[in-house]
Motif scaffolding. Structure first.
Motif, PDB file in Angstrom:
ATOM      1  N   ASN A  71       2.739   9.441 -10.604  1.00  0.00           N
ATOM      2  CA  ASN A  71       3.677   9.145 -11.590  1.00  0.00           C
ATOM      3  C   ASN A  71       4.151   7.616 -11.329  1.00  0.00           C
ATOM      4  N   GLU A  72       3.579   7.112 -10.240  1.00  0.00           N
ATOM      5  CA  GLU A  72       3.933   5.540  -9.910  1.00  0.00           C
ATOM      6  C   GLU A  72       2.580   4.620 -11.133  1.00  0.00           C
ATOM      7  N   TYR A  73       3.263   3.594 -11.318  1.00  0.00           N
ATOM      8  CA  TYR A  73       2.350   2.650 -12.129  1.00  0.00           C
ATOM      9  C   TYR A  73       1.633   1.414 -11.371  1.00  0.00           C
ATOM     10  N   PHE A  74       0.096   1.155 -11.589  1.00  0.00           N
ATOM     11  CA  PHE A  74      -0.312   0.072 -11.115  1.00  0.00           C
ATOM     12  C   PHE A  74       0.156  -1.186 -11.216  1.00  0.00           C
ATOM     13  N   LYS A  75       0.199  -1.996 -10.435  1.00  0.00           N
ATOM     14  CA  LYS A  75       0.573  -3.349 -10.300  1.00  0.00           C
ATOM     15  C   LYS A  75      -0.281  -4.683  -9.917  1.00  0.00           C
ATOM     16  N   GLY A  76      -1.238  -4.075  -9.226  1.00  0.00           N
ATOM     17  CA  GLY A  76      -2.367  -5.048  -8.802  1.00  0.00           C
ATOM     18  C   GLY A  76      -3.465  -4.353  -7.997  1.00  0.00           C
ATOM     19  N   PHE A  77      -4.479  -5.039  -7.741  1.00  0.00           N
ATOM     20  CA  PHE A  77      -5.650  -4.435  -7.134  1.00  0.00           C
ATOM     21  C   PHE A  77      -6.339  -5.745  -6.252  1.00  0.00           C
ATOM     22  N   ARG A  78      -6.579  -5.285  -4.919  1.00  0.00           N
ATOM     23  CA  ARG A  78      -7.186  -6.321  -3.961  1.00  0.00           C
ATOM     24  C   ARG A  78      -8.295  -5.546  -3.159  1.00  0.00           C
ATOM     25  N   PHE A  79      -9.404  -6.152  -2.587  1.00  0.00           N
ATOM     26  CA  PHE A  79     -10.187  -5.493  -1.654  1.00  0.00           C
ATOM     27  C   PHE A  79     -10.517  -6.586  -0.382  1.00  0.00           C
ATOM     28  N   ARG A  80     -10.708  -5.984   0.684  1.00  0.00           N
ATOM     29  CA  ARG A  80     -11.250  -6.836   1.798  1.00  0.00           C
ATOM     30  C   ARG A  80     -12.782  -6.534   2.053  1.00  0.00           C
TER      31      ARG A  80
END
Length: 143
Positions: A4-13
């Protein structure tokens, strides 16, 4: 946490040795509405989701002066999931193996994406991943 949370951003290493790419994605990070930044790794059949103490800072490979480099980049491939609500998280598990996690499916209503571990690296796929060589099943996580 997470459901029930909303995505705000995505990153990867990533991982480089002497400026040569070894692994495009060692860890996947996503920013959600309440928990903040969360890291996702799969190692030796074990899925780890951890809330980060701070934002994984963007770092370009050219700004790292070391033989072993772990740059962090934005995962723009999944920008269409920004603002989407997490409705379910399931593991892809190998049949008959206790520590047999080979991926995760993150559902956002009628759509979602998969993060699959192959050769110690993670790979992102839109939708449910179905090209496993071994017998797998989806197991819903209680988080």
């Amino acid at each position: 946490m997470l459901i029930n949370e909303y995505f705000k951003g995505f990153r990867f290493r990533s991982f480089f040795i002497e400026k040569a790419l070894v692994c495009q994605m060692l860890a996947f990070f996503f920013h959600v509405s309440s928990s903040g930044w969360v890291s996702l790794t799969i190692d030796e059949g074990v899925l780890r989701l951890s809330v980060e103490d701070s934002e994984p800072m963007l770092l370009d490979i050219k700004d790292i002066d070391d033989e072993f480099a772990y740059p962090v980049e934005t995962a723009v491939e999944f920008n269409n999931y920004l603002g989407k609500k997490i409705t379910n998280i399931s593991e892809y598990r190998l049949e008959g193996i206790k520590e047999g996690c080979v991926g995760v499916y993150i559902e956002c209503g009628n759509e979602g994406f998969s993060i699959v571990e192959k050769g110690s690296c993670l790979f992102l796929f839109d939708g449910i991943y179905q090209d496993f060589q071994e017998e797998t099943f989806l197991s819903r996580l209680n988080i």
